[in-house]
Scaffold this motif. Structure first.
Motif, PDB file in Angstrom:
ATOM      1  N   ARG A  41       0.242  -5.850  -3.770  1.00  0.00           N
ATOM      2  CA  ARG A  41       1.636  -5.679  -4.216  1.00  0.00           C
ATOM      3  C   ARG A  41       1.743  -5.652  -5.929  1.00  0.00           C
ATOM      4  O   ARG A  41       2.492  -4.820  -6.094  1.00  0.00           O
ATOM      5  CB  ARG A  41       2.763  -6.683  -3.650  1.00  0.00           C
ATOM      6  N   LEU A  42       1.045  -6.906  -6.375  1.00  0.00           N
ATOM      7  CA  LEU A  42       1.017  -6.694  -7.752  1.00  0.00           C
ATOM      8  C   LEU A  42       0.497  -5.207  -8.468  1.00  0.00           C
ATOM      9  O   LEU A  42       0.809  -4.762  -9.413  1.00  0.00           O
ATOM     10  CB  LEU A  42       0.105  -7.863  -8.093  1.00  0.00           C
ATOM     11  N   ASN A  43      -0.787  -5.080  -7.777  1.00  0.00           N
ATOM     12  CA  ASN A  43      -1.393  -3.730  -8.421  1.00  0.00           C
ATOM     13  C   ASN A  43      -0.318  -2.535  -8.018  1.00  0.00           C
ATOM     14  O   ASN A  43      -0.580  -1.536  -8.898  1.00  0.00           O
ATOM     15  CB  ASN A  43      -2.750  -3.622  -7.812  1.00  0.00           C
ATOM     16  N   ASN A  44       0.321  -2.168  -7.046  1.00  0.00           N
ATOM     17  CA  ASN A  44       1.197  -1.395  -6.830  1.00  0.00           C
ATOM     18  C   ASN A  44       2.260  -1.535  -7.812  1.00  0.00           C
ATOM     19  O   ASN A  44       2.655  -0.347  -8.200  1.00  0.00           O
ATOM     20  CB  ASN A  44       1.852  -1.357  -5.246  1.00  0.00           C
ATOM     21  N   VAL A  45       2.786  -2.412  -8.157  1.00  0.00           N
ATOM     22  CA  VAL A  45       3.705  -2.572  -9.188  1.00  0.00           C
ATOM     23  C   VAL A  45       3.387  -2.156 -10.443  1.00  0.00           C
ATOM     24  O   VAL A  45       4.041  -1.146 -10.988  1.00  0.00           O
ATOM     25  CB  VAL A  45       4.385  -4.048  -9.281  1.00  0.00           C
ATOM     26  N   PHE A  89       1.554   5.996  -0.577  1.00  0.00           N
ATOM     27  CA  PHE A  89       0.326   5.768   0.376  1.00  0.00           C
ATOM     28  C   PHE A  89      -0.085   4.179   0.080  1.00  0.00           C
ATOM     29  O   PHE A  89      -0.417   3.550   0.755  1.00  0.00           O
ATOM     30  CB  PHE A  89      -0.791   6.665   0.384  1.00  0.00           C
ATOM     31  N   ALA A  90      -0.028   4.117  -1.368  1.00  0.00           N
ATOM     32  CA  ALA A  90      -0.584   2.791  -1.604  1.00  0.00           C
ATOM     33  C   ALA A  90       0.570   1.830  -1.194  1.00  0.00           C
ATOM     34  O   ALA A  90       0.085   0.440  -0.702  1.00  0.00           O
ATOM     35  CB  ALA A  90      -0.782   2.651  -3.253  1.00  0.00           C
ATOM     36  N   TRP A  91       1.842   1.724  -1.552  1.00  0.00           N
ATOM     37  CA  TRP A  91       2.951   0.838  -1.036  1.00  0.00           C
ATOM     38  C   TRP A  91       2.566   0.636   0.557  1.00  0.00           C
ATOM     39  O   TRP A  91       3.047  -0.548   0.933  1.00  0.00           O
ATOM     40  CB  TRP A  91       4.155   1.263  -1.443  1.00  0.00           C
ATOM     41  N   TYR A  92       2.169   1.620   1.198  1.00  0.00           N
ATOM     42  CA  TYR A  92       2.278   1.451   2.776  1.00  0.00           C
ATOM     43  C   TYR A  92       1.373   0.429   3.117  1.00  0.00           C
ATOM     44  O   TYR A  92       1.437  -0.184   4.165  1.00  0.00           O
ATOM     45  CB  TYR A  92       1.641   2.766   3.493  1.00  0.00           C
ATOM     46  N   ARG A  93       0.421  -0.002   2.321  1.00  0.00           N
ATOM     47  CA  ARG A  93      -0.710  -1.018   2.793  1.00  0.00           C
ATOM     48  C   ARG A  93       0.011  -2.364   2.500  1.00  0.00           C
ATOM     49  O   ARG A  93      -0.531  -3.294   3.405  1.00  0.00           O
ATOM     50  CB  ARG A  93      -1.615  -0.914   1.510  1.00  0.00           C
ATOM     51  N   THR A  94       1.023  -2.529   2.106  1.00  0.00           N
ATOM     52  CA  THR A  94       1.745  -3.894   2.092  1.00  0.00           C
ATOM     53  C   THR A  94       3.146  -4.080   2.746  1.00  0.00           C
ATOM     54  O   THR A  94       3.734  -4.716   2.770  1.00  0.00           O
ATOM     55  CB  THR A  94       1.952  -4.148   0.493  1.00  0.00           C
ATOM     56  N   SER A  95       3.506  -2.951   3.325  1.00  0.00           N
ATOM     57  CA  SER A  95       4.797  -2.758   4.225  1.00  0.00           C
ATOM     58  C   SER A  95       4.765  -3.439   5.609  1.00  0.00           C
ATOM     59  O   SER A  95       4.761  -2.891   6.585  1.00  0.00           O
ATOM     60  CB  SER A  95       5.313  -1.447   4.111  1.00  0.00           C
ATOM     61  N   LEU A  96       4.624  -4.994   5.367  1.00  0.00           N
ATOM     62  CA  LEU A  96       4.526  -5.658   6.500  1.00  0.00           C
ATOM     63  C   LEU A  96       5.383  -6.679   6.732  1.00  0.00           C
ATOM     64  O   LEU A  96       5.378  -7.552   5.890  1.00  0.00           O
ATOM     65  CB  LEU A  96       3.158  -6.120   6.832  1.00  0.00           C
ATOM     66  N   LYS A  97       6.414  -6.451   7.611  1.00  0.00           N
ATOM     67  CA  LYS A  97       7.526  -7.828   7.909  1.00  0.00           C
ATOM     68  C   LYS A  97       7.159  -8.796   8.331  1.00  0.00           C
ATOM     69  O   LYS A  97       5.968  -8.809   9.247  1.00  0.00           O
ATOM     70  CB  LYS A  97       8.727  -7.297   8.369  1.00  0.00           C
ATOM     71  N   TYR A 119      -5.879   0.547   8.020  1.00  0.00           N
ATOM     72  CA  TYR A 119      -5.452   1.585   7.016  1.00  0.00           C
ATOM     73  C   TYR A 119      -5.904   1.402   5.554  1.00  0.00           C
ATOM     74  O   TYR A 119      -6.017   2.619   5.180  1.00  0.00           O
ATOM     75  CB  TYR A 119      -3.830   1.323   6.758  1.00  0.00           C
ATOM     76  N   ARG A 120      -6.524   0.403   5.316  1.00  0.00           N
ATOM     77  CA  ARG A 120      -7.248   0.523   3.876  1.00  0.00           C
ATOM     78  C   ARG A 120      -8.408   1.329   4.006  1.00  0.00           C
ATOM     79  O   ARG A 120      -8.556   1.886   2.885  1.00  0.00           O
ATOM     80  CB  ARG A 120      -7.329  -1.107   3.555  1.00  0.00           C
ATOM     81  N   LYS A 121      -8.956   1.257   5.048  1.00  0.00           N
ATOM     82  CA  LYS A 121     -10.234   2.120   5.280  1.00  0.00           C
ATOM     83  C   LYS A 121      -9.929   3.684   5.030  1.00  0.00           C
ATOM     84  O   LYS A 121     -10.340   4.394   4.438  1.00  0.00           O
ATOM     85  CB  LYS A 121     -10.680   1.853   6.602  1.00  0.00           C
ATOM     86  N   VAL A 122      -8.601   4.012   5.869  1.00  0.00           N
ATOM     87  CA  VAL A 122      -8.302   5.331   5.750  1.00  0.00           C
ATOM     88  C   VAL A 122      -7.881   5.787   4.473  1.00  0.00           C
ATOM     89  O   VAL A 122      -8.164   6.939   3.793  1.00  0.00           O
ATOM     90  CB  VAL A 122      -6.909   5.560   6.826  1.00  0.00           C
ATOM     91  N   PHE A 123      -7.025   4.827   3.734  1.00  0.00           N
ATOM     92  CA  PHE A 123      -6.820   5.015   2.271  1.00  0.00           C
ATOM     93  C   PHE A 123      -8.019   5.288   1.342  1.00  0.00           C
ATOM     94  O   PHE A 123      -8.020   6.109   0.688  1.00  0.00           O
ATOM     95  CB  PHE A 123      -5.810   3.668   1.834  1.00  0.00           C
ATOM     96  N   LEU A 124      -9.092   4.404   1.328  1.00  0.00           N
ATOM     97  CA  LEU A 124     -10.275   4.656   0.802  1.00  0.00           C
ATOM     98  C   LEU A 124     -11.134   5.974   1.107  1.00  0.00           C
ATOM     99  O   LEU A 124     -11.400   6.548   0.058  1.00  0.00           O
ATOM    100  CB  LEU A 124     -10.890   3.283   1.070  1.00  0.00           C
ATOM    101  N   ILE A 128      -7.893   8.527  -1.139  1.00  0.00           N
ATOM    102  CA  ILE A 128      -8.427   8.471  -2.583  1.00  0.00           C
ATOM    103  C   ILE A 128      -9.089   9.581  -3.021  1.00  0.00           C
ATOM    104  O   ILE A 128      -8.774  10.465  -4.301  1.00  0.00           O
ATOM    105  CB  ILE A 128      -9.224   7.180  -2.844  1.00  0.00           C
ATOM    106  N   PRO A 129     -10.062  10.144  -2.058  1.00  0.00           N
ATOM    107  CA  PRO A 129     -10.636  11.598  -2.261  1.00  0.00           C
ATOM    108  C   PRO A 129      -9.748  12.942  -2.504  1.00  0.00           C
ATOM    109  O   PRO A 129      -9.676  13.467  -3.378  1.00  0.00           O
ATOM    110  CB  PRO A 129     -11.766  11.941  -1.007  1.00  0.00           C
ATOM    111  N   VAL A 130      -8.751  12.763  -1.473  1.00  0.00           N
ATOM    112  CA  VAL A 130      -7.859  13.783  -2.031  1.00  0.00           C
ATOM    113  C   VAL A 130      -6.971  13.693  -3.415  1.00  0.00           C
ATOM    114  O   VAL A 130      -6.657  14.674  -3.844  1.00  0.00           O
ATOM    115  CB  VAL A 130      -6.962  13.918  -0.801  1.00  0.00           C
TER     116      VAL A 130
END
Length: 200
Positions: A41-45, A89-97, A119-124, A128-130
């Motif tokens: 979350r800090l990195n996303n901000v 896409f980056a913020w979706y990694r932390t969208s957990l209530k 999802y982090r594996k998909v993101f990576l 990230i390549p796209v």
């Protein structure tokens, strides 16, 4: 429900004969997961602020240019789109209530945590390549106009040099993230999946 409640709930669902080592593993993994989420979350901000400033700066540059070509507009549009999409896409990694109930949502919370880690594996591996390809495309499109007064040899050299530099730095970051994924995230996913099965 906070993490301490989730840990207590897990203990309440176990039989006395079960190994207390599982309790310790759950407690450790949930703490690690929350720590990863906070760092993300800090990195996303930080990234969101930098991206917004970058987009504003790029369009201000276009606004003050006397004659911006189609290449410049298209390139900056590509850069703006990839920054917005990348941020989403980056913020979706932390969208957990957090779960609101003890019994039912203990299983639900762990299931969602596993999905976020996967999802982090998909993101990576894919996002990230796209993102990197769009970044290269946007920058090189802008350079088509900026370097138009140079000879074709210099244009190709600059295009190649800039692209190589971007690939190099993105490659280093990709390798660091991949190493972290293998050493920290993957073992956490395996442990949480085992705990999830015990809750079923």
């Amino acid at each position: 429900m906070n993490i301490d409640e989730l840990k207590k709930d897990w203990k309440s669902q176990k039989t006395p004969k079960e190994d207390i080592g599982i309790d310790q593993n759950l407690s450790s993994r949930l703490d690690e997961f929350q720590q990863i989420q906070r760092k993300t979350r800090l990195n996303n901000v930080i990234c969101s602020i930098l991206f917004v400033c970058s987009i504003i700066f790029l369009w201000c540059v276009v606004y003050f240019m006397q004659e911006a070509s189609w290449w410049v507009y298209s390139g900056i549009l590509v850069l703006s789109v990839e920054m917005v999409l990348g941020t989403g896409f980056a913020w979706y990694r932390t969208s957990l209530k957090k779960a609101d109930h003890l019994r039912v949502d203990s299983y639900s919370y762990i299931t969602k945590a596993i999905k976020k880690l996967l999802y982090r594996k998909v993101f990576l591996r894919y996002i990230i390549p796209v993102y990197s390809i769009m970044l290269l495309t946007g920058i090189n499109m802008v350079y088509v106009d900026v370097l138009s007064d140079f000879s074709i040899t210099w244009q190709l050299m600059i295009h190649f040099g800039v692209s190589l530099a971007i690939v190099f730095f993105v490659g280093i970051e990709f390798w660091k993230r991949l190493k972290k994924q293998r050493n920290e995230i993957d073992p956490m996913i395996i442990d949480l999946q085992v705990i999830k099965e015990r809750l079923e």
